[in-house]
Design an enzyme around this catalytic site. Structure first.
Site, PDB file in Angstrom:
ATOM      1  N   TYR A 265      45.683  63.417  13.196  1.00 44.76           N
ATOM      2  CA  TYR A 265      45.214  62.451  14.196  1.00 44.76           C
ATOM      3  C   TYR A 265      46.285  62.028  15.194  1.00 44.76           C
ATOM      4  CZ  TYR A 265      40.292  61.679  13.635  1.00 44.76           C
ATOM      5  OH  TYR A 265      38.939  61.838  13.702  1.00 44.76           O
TER       6      TYR A 265
ATOM      7  N   VAL B  54      31.762  59.948  20.254  1.00 45.45           N
ATOM      8  CA  VAL B  54      32.797  60.144  19.221  1.00 45.45           C
ATOM      9  C   VAL B  54      33.446  61.514  19.407  1.00 45.45           C
ATOM     10  CG1 VAL B  54      33.177  60.506  16.742  1.00 45.45           C
ATOM     11  CG2 VAL B  54      31.805  58.577  17.511  1.00 45.45           C
TER      12      VAL B  54
ATOM     13  N   TRP C  61      35.586  61.518  22.521  1.00 48.39           N
ATOM     14  CA  TRP C  61      36.803  60.716  22.334  1.00 48.39           C
ATOM     15  C   TRP C  61      37.938  61.600  21.803  1.00 48.39           C
ATOM     16  CZ3 TRP C  61      39.850  59.434  18.077  1.00 48.39           C
ATOM     17  CH2 TRP C  61      40.717  58.372  18.249  1.00 48.39           C
ATOM     18  N   HIS C  62      37.591  62.593  20.977  1.00 46.79           N
ATOM     19  CA  HIS C  62      38.613  63.495  20.437  1.00 46.79           C
ATOM     20  C   HIS C  62      39.082  64.509  21.483  1.00 46.79           C
ATOM     21  CE1 HIS C  62      36.773  61.976  16.671  1.00 46.79           C
ATOM     22  NE2 HIS C  62      37.995  62.061  16.214  1.00 46.79           N
ATOM     23  N   GLY C  63      38.209  64.821  22.437  1.00 46.10           N
ATOM     24  CA  GLY C  63      38.565  65.793  23.473  1.00 46.10           C
ATOM     25  C   GLY C  63      37.291  66.361  24.073  1.00 46.10           C
TER      26      GLY C  63
END
Lengths: 340, 467
Positions: B464, B308, B311-313
């Site tokens: 987001y 997780v 996934w954001h960076g």
């Protein structure tokens, strides 16, 4: 009986809710967070505040308390007939907030004072000085306003007041059409110019705190976007680049004025020219070599600098500038037409 | 074209209006055209990448359906390598470039929605491989699924079978009405609640080394609610816009701040991402590690939360965000049995557990979100260290003046009231009859009054959008 569809019913309820919410918000703002009401201004083509035509705009700040009156074109001062009568000598003043007379009364701005003094010293001509200066005016706005408005009034003399606070910057000077803009701002400004046609716009401006808040919000969004665009546009460019673009803009104005048969008087705030040697040199050469040009340098001390110690609202500065312009015209263009 | 812009609203109104005039058989193609037009306003070259990803997934689906068992696995891995590889490339490029070249690093703009459409297409290919869904033989339908413009920027991550069976969407006045209500509710959450809280948060994060501890603490808690309002507002606009085309999108939030544990929180927060990871990563991994019992489950949870974060960076602070959550979830899984036994023995403590658990979970998640919000690890560390500073006086700070704070709290209360009371039914009450009309008028009046007078002067981007 046929009942409306759910979407139609919903939209009518939305319309009713808009009215209720606006009234509630207005009442809450008045009760708990009143805002300074805004003058019936909009954003002009150059992204600067412009006033509605035929308006009386009361302005109150910490520094001054002034009422501006606009003519049918939305510029400061009285109305002028499009057709110039015989025996009339017409001057168009292009410039910036200093030329506009920000912070001083209508008759104290130097174009109005010049008109009054020319007429009182006149031997036979009637003099008219049209002030076509917006607040925040620039080279781009001068070129545009002369092309769009000034030349239609057939002036004999055009005064171009160059103050470098905002005459040259990336906001105002671009290569495209000599007008400063990115597309986004152009669209926003178009909308601003349109809103003044909303019925009751002036009434809203003068009475509604909610309207003032919405305008502040809109302005704030524009400011953020604009600052970003401006920073992007200026990135990697140097002062010489800017000055060359400024020279091209000014050249376009000068060519148009001179080909219209008028003379161009350049009023320079010399103290502010130091950072722009290319432009300064260009102006000096132009005024020395071209018979269409006249120049007046305002560099003789704080009393003739409108933007002196007192910044914009220096009434004495306006009087001095009007006096110096009058003196120059008596010695040059209007010799024999005015009392010595 | 951000969702809170006039341009988007006009684009949505125009495309949804025209959709009603398009013959049924041409609606899929129309959706693709409208979605790509929307994408072109952001980037034309990257639209080619979206097309390529769709084509790869389409071919993979057909190949898997026709291949032997071994062949299916090969196609699946090749597809995963291509799709996840492209996603990883864009996620990692800037971070690696900065690590290697410092200030002279090249920067690459990540394609709009790449995280979302990659996960959507991967789920489709895996579902075909697992025979949970048939391969889609109509390329246009699959293209509409991947590029569907209300979902492209920030989800929700809808499963292919759910989307494709709805095509072409059922158009009805009720759907349109619910869509309008959701869009206004989304705008309210973003432009009033989130943007007001941003005033408190931004100032604290701008210079955490000098901000008093009290303000830092307020900012830490405020950011959790800001992120929630921002993201759920975005999701509501996306769900509402989808309804204009007759597509029901899945929910992304289910009152996460009422969760009694971090595990429960992640079941109720960004649900379409966590359910994706649960179905396609956690469950298969857990099956492999089932021999290790609770430790295996804890390990799986840890890895899932790390995913997780990544996934954001792949920047350090996002990875730490994943690690922090992974540790919380693993600890929660390992201690669940002993905790339950303890509270079974001491039943009189149960009410305290029920009351305190959500507050503790909220605090833990707010701490985790510090890593999410910080620009880098040192800034996150500075925030935590700042809490040991003197409390200081909270006055003259934007967003914390009493009147301003009161409006913010009223907006949060309104948001929660609407979410709790009507949001689960997608605000789909009938506006027939006097009570329905009054409720509808009151609903819009409240939202508009906040949008008129409660919006701060500074507008921020959707958080987001960057993912």
């Amino acid at each position: 009986m046929h009942s409306p569809g759910p979407a139609v019913r919903e939209f009518s309820l939305i319309a009713a809710a808009l009215l209720i919410a606006a009234a509630a918000a207005e009442a809450l703002l008045r009760a708990f967070s009143p805002l300074p009401l805004m003058s019936p201004a909009y954003t002009d083509r150059f992204g600067d505040p412009a006033f509605m035509a035929n308006s009386q705009i009361k302005t109150s700040t910490e520094d001054f308390d002034v009422t501006y009156h606009t003519n049918r074109l939305g510029f400061r001062g009285r109305n002028y007939e499009l057709m110039k009568k015989p025996g009339t000598y017409r001057i168009v003043a292009l410039g910036n907030c200093l030329t506009f007379g920000l912070g001083v009364d209508d008759l104290d701005a130097f174009p109005a004072q010049l008109e009054k003094r020319l007429n009182s010293d006149s031997l036979r001509l009637k003099f008219e000085v049209m002030n076509l200066s917006p607040i925040g005016g620039s080279l781009g706005s001068q070129e545009f306003l002369y092309r769009a408005v000034g030349r239609r009034y057939h002036p004999d003399l055009v005064i171009s007041h160059i103050f470098f606070g905002n005459a040259l910057n990336y906001q105002y000077v671009t290569k495209k059409d000599l007008v400063p803009y990115d597309e986004h701002r152009l669209r926003a400004d178009r909308m601003h110019r349109l809103v003044r046609f909303i019925p009751g716009y002036a009434f809203l401006c003068e009475h509604s705190h909610l309207w003032a808040l919405l305008r502040l919000q809109l302005q704030s969004e524009q400011d953020v976007l604009h600052a970003q665009r401006w920073a992007d546009a200026s990135a990697g460019k140097d002062s010489a680049d800017l000055q060359r673009t400024g020279i091209a803009t000014f050249d376009a104005l000068a060519q148009r004025v001179c080909s219209d048969g008028a003379r161009l008087l350049v009023l320079k705030q010399r103290g502010a020219l130091g950072s722009y040697p290319l432009f300064d040199d260009y102006l000096r050469r132009k005024t020395e070599a071209d018979p269409c040009f006249l120049a007046l340098d305002l560099d003789m001390g704080p009393q003739d600098q409108i933007s002196g110690q007192d910044w914009h609202w220096n009434r004495q500065g306006h009087a001095t500038v009007a006096g110096r312009l009058l003196g120059l015209l008596k010695r040059t263009l209007l010799r024999g037409e005015l009392r010595p | 074209m951000p969702f809170n812009s006039i341009r988007f609203i006009l684009f949505l109104a125009a495309t949804a209006g025209l959709y009603r005039l398009v013959p049924l058989r041409a609606r899929r193609l129309y959706l693709v055209a409208a979605s790509y037009l929307f994408y072109f306003t952001w980037s034309v070259p990257y639209a080619a990448l979206l097309m390529a990803a769709t084509a790869i997934a389409y071919m993979a689906g057909l190949r898997i359906a026709a291949a032997s068992e071994n062949g299916q696995a090969v196609v699946l891995w090749i597809t995963a390598l291509a799709l996840i590889g492209a996603l990883a490339f864009f996620k990692c490029f800037n971070a690696l470039s900065h690590a290697l070249a410092g200030p002279r690093a090249l920067e690459l703009l990540a394609p709009l929605g790449v995280s979302y459409y990659t996960f959507k297409l991967m789920s489709y290919v895996i579902d075909v491989h697992w025979q949970k869904a048939p391969p889609e033989r109509d390329l246009i339908s699959l293209a509409a699924y991947a590029a569907f413009f209300p979902q492209i920027m920030s989800g929700p991550i809808q499963r292919a079978s759910d989307f494709l069976t709805q095509l072409p969407g059922e158009l009805s006045g009720e759907n349109t009405v619910a869509g309008i209500r959701l869009i206004f509710f989304g705008l309210f959450q973003k432009m009033v609640v989130a943007d007001r809280l941003a005033l408190i948060v931004n100032q604290a994060y701008a210079d955490p080394r000098v901000v008093p501890a009290g303000q830092l603490l307020a900012a830490i808690y405020a950011f959790s609610i800001q992120l929630y309002a921002d993201f759920s507002g975005l999701t509501d606009i996306a769900i509402g816009a989808s309804l204009f085309f007759g597509i029901r999108s899945p929910e992304n939030f289910n009152d996460p701040f009422f969760s009694g544990s971090t595990t429960e929180f992640w079941r109720r927060w960004h649900m379409t991402l966590t359910s994706w990871l649960r179905d396609y990563a956690f469950t298969p991994l857990q099956l492999c590690w089932r021999g290790y019992g609770a430790a295996g489950t804890a390990g799986c949870l840890f890895l899932m939360m790390l995913a997780v974060g990544a996934w954001h960076g792949i920047q350090g602070h996002f990875l730490l965000f994943g690690v922090f959550n992974g540790v919380c979830l693993a600890a929660s899984a390992l201690s669940m049995g002993p905790r339950d036994r303890f509270f079974d023995k001491h039943r009189w403590l149960k009410p305290i557990r029920v009351g305190l658990a959500p507050a503790l979970t909220f605090t833990l998640m707010s701490a985790a979100f510090v890593f999410f919000r910080a620009e880098d690890v040192p800034q996150a560390v500075a925030i935590f260290f700042g809490l040991s500073r003197k409390a200081g006086v909270l006055r003259d700070l934007p967003g914390l003046a009493p009147a301003s704070l009161l409006v913010t709290l009223a907006a949060i209360a309104t948001m929660e009231l609407i979410r709790h009371r009507w949001r689960k039914s997608r605000l789909s009450w009938s506006a027939r009859g006097l009570s329905g009309k009054l409720l509808t008028a009151a609903y819009y009046s409240l939202l508009f009054a906040f949008l008129f007078a409660g919006r701060p002067l500074t507008v921020s981007k959707f958080i987001y959008f960057q993912f």
